[in-house]
Scaffold this motif. Structure first.
Motif, mmCIF file in Angstrom:
data_model
loop_
_atom_site.group_PDB
_atom_site.id
_atom_site.type_symbol
_atom_site.label_atom_id
_atom_site.label_comp_id
_atom_site.label_asym_id
_atom_site.label_seq_id
_atom_site.Cartn_x
_atom_site.Cartn_y
_atom_site.Cartn_z
ATOM 1 N N MET A 194 0.748 -1.286 -0.017
ATOM 2 C CA MET A 194 -0.128 0.063 -0.022
ATOM 3 C C MET A 194 0.789 1.302 0.062
ATOM 4 O O MET A 194 2.038 1.177 0.684
ATOM 5 C CB MET A 194 -0.926 -0.085 1.208
ATOM 6 C CG MET A 194 -1.687 1.224 1.429
ATOM 7 S SD MET A 194 -2.947 1.085 2.688
ATOM 8 C CE MET A 194 -3.944 -0.257 2.493
ATOM 9 N N SER A 195 0.227 2.288 -0.920
ATOM 10 C CA SER A 195 1.371 3.412 -0.864
ATOM 11 C C SER A 195 1.363 4.177 0.321
ATOM 12 O O SER A 195 0.227 4.169 0.978
ATOM 13 C CB SER A 195 0.557 4.440 -2.093
ATOM 14 O OG SER A 195 1.578 5.539 -2.204
ATOM 15 N N THR A 196 2.310 4.669 0.651
ATOM 16 C CA THR A 196 2.372 5.827 1.918
ATOM 17 C C THR A 196 2.556 7.087 1.394
ATOM 18 O O THR A 196 2.727 8.142 2.404
ATOM 19 C CB THR A 196 3.519 5.341 2.852
ATOM 20 O OG1 THR A 196 4.870 5.242 2.126
ATOM 21 C CG2 THR A 196 3.328 3.711 3.345
ATOM 22 N N THR A 197 2.531 7.386 0.280
ATOM 23 C CA THR A 197 2.780 8.685 -0.140
ATOM 24 C C THR A 197 1.208 9.296 -0.166
ATOM 25 O O THR A 197 0.431 8.854 -0.668
ATOM 26 C CB THR A 197 3.317 8.687 -1.703
ATOM 27 O OG1 THR A 197 4.402 8.179 -1.869
ATOM 28 C CG2 THR A 197 3.273 10.195 -2.052
ATOM 29 N N THR B 149 -13.047 2.605 4.012
ATOM 30 C CA THR B 149 -11.810 2.240 3.203
ATOM 31 C C THR B 149 -10.610 2.394 4.162
ATOM 32 O O THR B 149 -9.570 1.737 4.011
ATOM 33 C CB THR B 149 -11.931 3.213 1.900
ATOM 34 O OG1 THR B 149 -13.158 2.665 1.220
ATOM 35 C CG2 THR B 149 -10.658 2.675 0.976
ATOM 36 N N LYS B 150 -10.459 3.529 4.813
ATOM 37 C CA LYS B 150 -9.386 3.797 5.433
ATOM 38 C C LYS B 150 -9.016 2.879 6.549
ATOM 39 O O LYS B 150 -8.069 2.615 6.715
ATOM 40 C CB LYS B 150 -9.249 5.389 5.972
ATOM 41 C CG LYS B 150 -9.077 6.347 5.029
ATOM 42 C CD LYS B 150 -9.118 7.707 5.945
ATOM 43 C CE LYS B 150 -8.422 8.926 5.065
ATOM 44 N NZ LYS B 150 -6.961 8.858 4.994
ATOM 45 N N ALA B 151 -10.141 2.184 7.348
ATOM 46 C CA ALA B 151 -10.029 1.436 8.251
ATOM 47 C C ALA B 151 -9.558 -0.049 7.795
ATOM 48 O O ALA B 151 -9.010 -0.505 8.357
ATOM 49 C CB ALA B 151 -11.354 1.428 9.150
ATOM 50 N N PHE B 152 -10.503 -0.365 6.863
ATOM 51 C CA PHE B 152 -10.665 -1.897 6.614
ATOM 52 C C PHE B 152 -10.123 -2.316 5.130
ATOM 53 O O PHE B 152 -10.271 -3.196 4.794
ATOM 54 C CB PHE B 152 -11.894 -2.502 6.845
ATOM 55 C CG PHE B 152 -12.491 -2.187 8.175
ATOM 56 C CD1 PHE B 152 -11.632 -2.735 9.211
ATOM 57 C CD2 PHE B 152 -13.544 -1.720 8.364
ATOM 58 C CE1 PHE B 152 -12.017 -2.764 10.611
ATOM 59 C CE2 PHE B 152 -13.830 -1.477 9.868
ATOM 60 C CZ PHE B 152 -13.356 -2.001 10.723
ATOM 61 N N GLY B 153 -9.972 -1.188 4.159
ATOM 62 C CA GLY B 153 -9.648 -1.334 2.853
ATOM 63 C C GLY B 153 -10.819 -1.253 1.954
ATOM 64 O O GLY B 153 -11.887 -0.825 2.117
ATOM 65 N N MET C 1 -16.837 8.750 -3.961
ATOM 66 C CA MET C 1 -16.510 7.515 -4.742
ATOM 67 C C MET C 1 -15.931 7.663 -5.902
ATOM 68 O O MET C 1 -15.009 7.180 -6.525
ATOM 69 C CB MET C 1 -17.733 6.412 -4.712
ATOM 70 C CG MET C 1 -18.095 6.044 -3.206
ATOM 71 S SD MET C 1 -19.851 5.114 -3.284
ATOM 72 C CE MET C 1 -18.974 3.399 -3.857
ATOM 73 N N GLY C 2 -16.523 8.861 -6.675
ATOM 74 C CA GLY C 2 -15.930 8.985 -8.020
ATOM 75 C C GLY C 2 -14.604 9.771 -7.966
ATOM 76 O O GLY C 2 -13.770 9.384 -8.431
ATOM 77 N N VAL C 3 -14.562 10.407 -6.937
ATOM 78 C CA VAL C 3 -13.160 11.042 -6.565
ATOM 79 C C VAL C 3 -11.994 10.206 -6.429
ATOM 80 O O VAL C 3 -10.797 10.211 -7.045
ATOM 81 C CB VAL C 3 -13.270 12.258 -5.697
ATOM 82 C CG1 VAL C 3 -11.789 12.660 -5.105
ATOM 83 C CG2 VAL C 3 -13.798 13.587 -5.835
ATOM 84 N N TYR C 4 -12.285 9.303 -5.642
ATOM 85 C CA TYR C 4 -11.274 8.269 -5.296
ATOM 86 C C TYR C 4 -11.309 7.051 -5.954
ATOM 87 O O TYR C 4 -10.700 5.780 -5.772
ATOM 88 C CB TYR C 4 -11.493 7.753 -3.896
ATOM 89 C CG TYR C 4 -11.397 8.883 -2.889
ATOM 90 C CD1 TYR C 4 -10.100 9.477 -2.612
ATOM 91 C CD2 TYR C 4 -12.372 9.344 -1.995
ATOM 92 C CE1 TYR C 4 -9.821 10.537 -1.712
ATOM 93 C CE2 TYR C 4 -12.320 10.318 -0.924
ATOM 94 C CZ TYR C 4 -11.003 11.220 -0.876
ATOM 95 O OH TYR C 4 -10.783 11.854 -0.120
ATOM 96 N N ASN D 48 -6.200 5.568 1.135
ATOM 97 C CA ASN D 48 -5.799 4.739 2.176
ATOM 98 C C ASN D 48 -5.593 5.324 3.503
ATOM 99 O O ASN D 48 -5.946 6.845 3.517
ATOM 100 C CB ASN D 48 -4.433 4.180 1.611
ATOM 101 C CG ASN D 48 -3.123 5.192 1.146
ATOM 102 O OD1 ASN D 48 -3.105 5.903 1.974
ATOM 103 N ND2 ASN D 48 -2.962 5.001 0.072
ATOM 104 N N MET D 49 -4.941 4.904 4.321
ATOM 105 C CA MET D 49 -4.873 5.557 5.832
ATOM 106 C C MET D 49 -3.999 6.843 5.568
ATOM 107 O O MET D 49 -4.139 7.582 6.383
ATOM 108 C CB MET D 49 -3.980 4.643 6.763
ATOM 109 C CG MET D 49 -4.821 3.542 7.355
ATOM 110 S SD MET D 49 -6.561 4.313 8.649
ATOM 111 C CE MET D 49 -5.194 4.499 9.914
#
Length: 512
Positions: A1-4, A91-95, A332-335, A490-491
């Motif tokens: 997973m990207s950290t950037t 999504t941030k918490a569980f994917g 949802m469209g943005v991400y 992501n987180m």
């Protein structure tokens, strides 16, 4: 997973009208979304049929998980004030998979309730002019479609004009409820309420329930009656203080609703009694139109006041229900969890233009289609609505605990508000979801039977299953890869809603 950190394609976040709503405006929209008068009309009779005299305490008990989940919304919003709410936080918490289904749960609940809101508004509109029509009458269908289209336009036109309209509509609703309560006690005192019963503190006894299935059914119905307060959070990017105002507005909305529902329920029980005939609250013939049954006896020539209040409540909630779903699909469209068109924002009105229009069109298509196929199936979809609500609320509660898991030992406040309270709320709602699904399997639960089992179960679980299918279909499209690969959200994805909405970033670093 990207950290950037991932940045949006605009310096002003998603492009919504930041700084538009204050605490009062957010609270008004939260209250309007729950449609207090309509919710009471649609649910009160059924709650009494399920648990009898324990209806008031049922509303109190259903408030508990709502309050606990409201804490989860507040804490998550403080950290991640994103209009995607459950979708973004899940999504941030569980994917991506859990987050996508959380967003779908919000969309399903909105679509189903819009159909019922429009139908109720239309039925009461025709009743106001002396026409008692069936739900599937073509005149009811046409007016209902007009209501959805009109409120879709208001939502597309801008959140500010919507707020001004909601202030007026909500004021009329609460004025009507005050008139109702005053009239009830006047009729009782003057001896003109032949079915009246005396208030009993036993109505507030949480240990007096006699049926577990009746209790869970009442709680699920009561969850529906509270549902809608989270619209405050879906508009977080359009408030003057995105990290604080939405959470406070949500908690304030929940408390106001608690007092409203308990007070009106007690007044209704004292006036109409619990009988199974006539205007008694136990009469199934009037369970979904209680106000129509009592308006003439209670208010005489002014009975139309209650009819107008129901129409206004349903129309008001039609508009505010579109808001969170349109903003959820915008996020949802943005991400990249939906096609790019869903991230379109109107250049002048600063609203999610494409998402709003799609929401209105889908709601109209669903309402007309279900009504023409079978009004019974449409009614079953309303009864199953609690499943979608419990589904995405519980995801939010669990997401809060997992997202803040590293903070739970920092202080007692963090432990309770970020851990224990959201966890309890999530567990309660998950239990309500499972028990209700079991009950809905019974062919006698709703209005129809499909595949030899309860139509309510098929519609409720089936609507969530459709989301699974659509999610896997979207997974096949190239644009989805960065979302399902954990890159676009992501987180570590940066929150693009500054605490001071006048200080948006001047530069853009990359794009989703």
């Amino acid at each position: 997973m990207s950290t950037t950190p991932i940045h949006l394609e605009r310096p002003d976040g998603k492009g919504l009208a930041a700084g538009t709503l204050g605490l009062w405006g957010s609270t008004v929209i939260g209250l309007a979304s729950t449609a207090p008068v309509y919710s009471l009309v649609a649910s009160l009779g059924w709650v009494v049929i399920a648990v009898g005299a324990q209806a008031p305490i049922a509303f109190v008990l259903a408030f508990v998980p709502m309050l606990l989940i409201a804490f989860a919304y507040r804490e998550l919003n403080n950290a991640v004030p994103d209009c995607g709410t459950t979708f973004t936080w899940g999504t941030k918490a569980f994917g991506p998979w859990v987050g996508w289904m959380g967003g779908w749960g919000v969309a399903v609940a909105g679509m189903v309730v819009l159909a019922n809101l429009a139908q109720i508004a239309s039925v009461y509109f025709w009743s106001l002019i002396g026409q008692d029509l069936e739900n599937n009458d073509w005149r009811v269908i046409i007016v209902a479609v007009i209501f959805i289209a009109a409120m879709t336009w208001v939502s597309w036109r801008g959140v500010e004009i919507g707020e001004r309209i909601q202030n007026i509509l909500l004021g009329i609703q609460y004025l009507a409820l005050v008139v109702f309560i005053v009239a009830v006690f006047w009729q009782i005192v003057s001896g003109n309420a032949p079915n009246s019963i005396e208030f009993s503190w036993e109505w507030m006894n949480p240990f007096a329930f006699t049926s577990w299935s009746g209790f869970t059914e009442a709680i699920l119905l009561a969850l529906f009656i509270y549902w809608g307060w989270d619209t405050c959070l879906a508009l977080n990017e359009e408030t003057k203080d995105p990290k604080r105002i939405p959470g406070r507005a949500a908690l304030l909305t929940c408390v106001i609703l608690l007092f409203t529902y308990v007070a009106v329920t007690i007044a209704a029980m004292m006036y109409a009694g619990l009988g199974e005939t006539g205007t008694g609250l136990g009469n199934e013939e009037h369970a979904d139109d209680f106000f129509l049954a009592i308006k003439d006896g209670l208010l005489g020539p002014f009975g139309w006041v209650l009819v107008v209040a129901v129409i206004i409540s349903a129309v008001s909630s039609t508009q505010t229900t579109i808001l969170p779903t349109a903003r959820g699909t915008l996020a949802m469209g943005v991400y990249r969890a939906l096609p790019a068109r869903f991230k379109d924002v109107h250049p002048v009105y600063k609203t999610p233009s494409f998402s709003t229009i799609v929401m209105g069109v889908v709601a109209i298509a669903y309402y007309v289609g279900m009504t023409l196929i079978s009004d019974n199936i449409l009614q079953d979809s309303i009864l199953s609505l609690g499943l979608a609500i419990a589904f995405y609320y519980s995801i939010t509660g669990f997401a809060c605990v997992w997202y803040f898991r590293a903070d739970l030992r920092k202080s007692p406040r963090d432990l309770f508000f970020k851990g224990i309270f959201p966890l309890l709320g999530g567990l309660m709602l998950a239990a309500a979801f499972v028990q209700s699904a079991i009950d809905m399997w019974d062919v006698d639960y709703g209005y129809s039977v499909i595949f030899g089992i309860g139509g309510t179960f098929v519609v409720g679980i089936g609507s969530l299953a459709v989301g699974l299918v659509l999610m896997f279909v979207w997974y096949l499209f190239p644009r989805s890869k960065r979302y399902f690969g954990g890159e676009s959200l992501n987180m570590d994805t940066e929150v693009m809603v500054p605490e001071d909405v006048s200080e948006f970033p001047r530069s853009i670093d990359g794009g989703i």
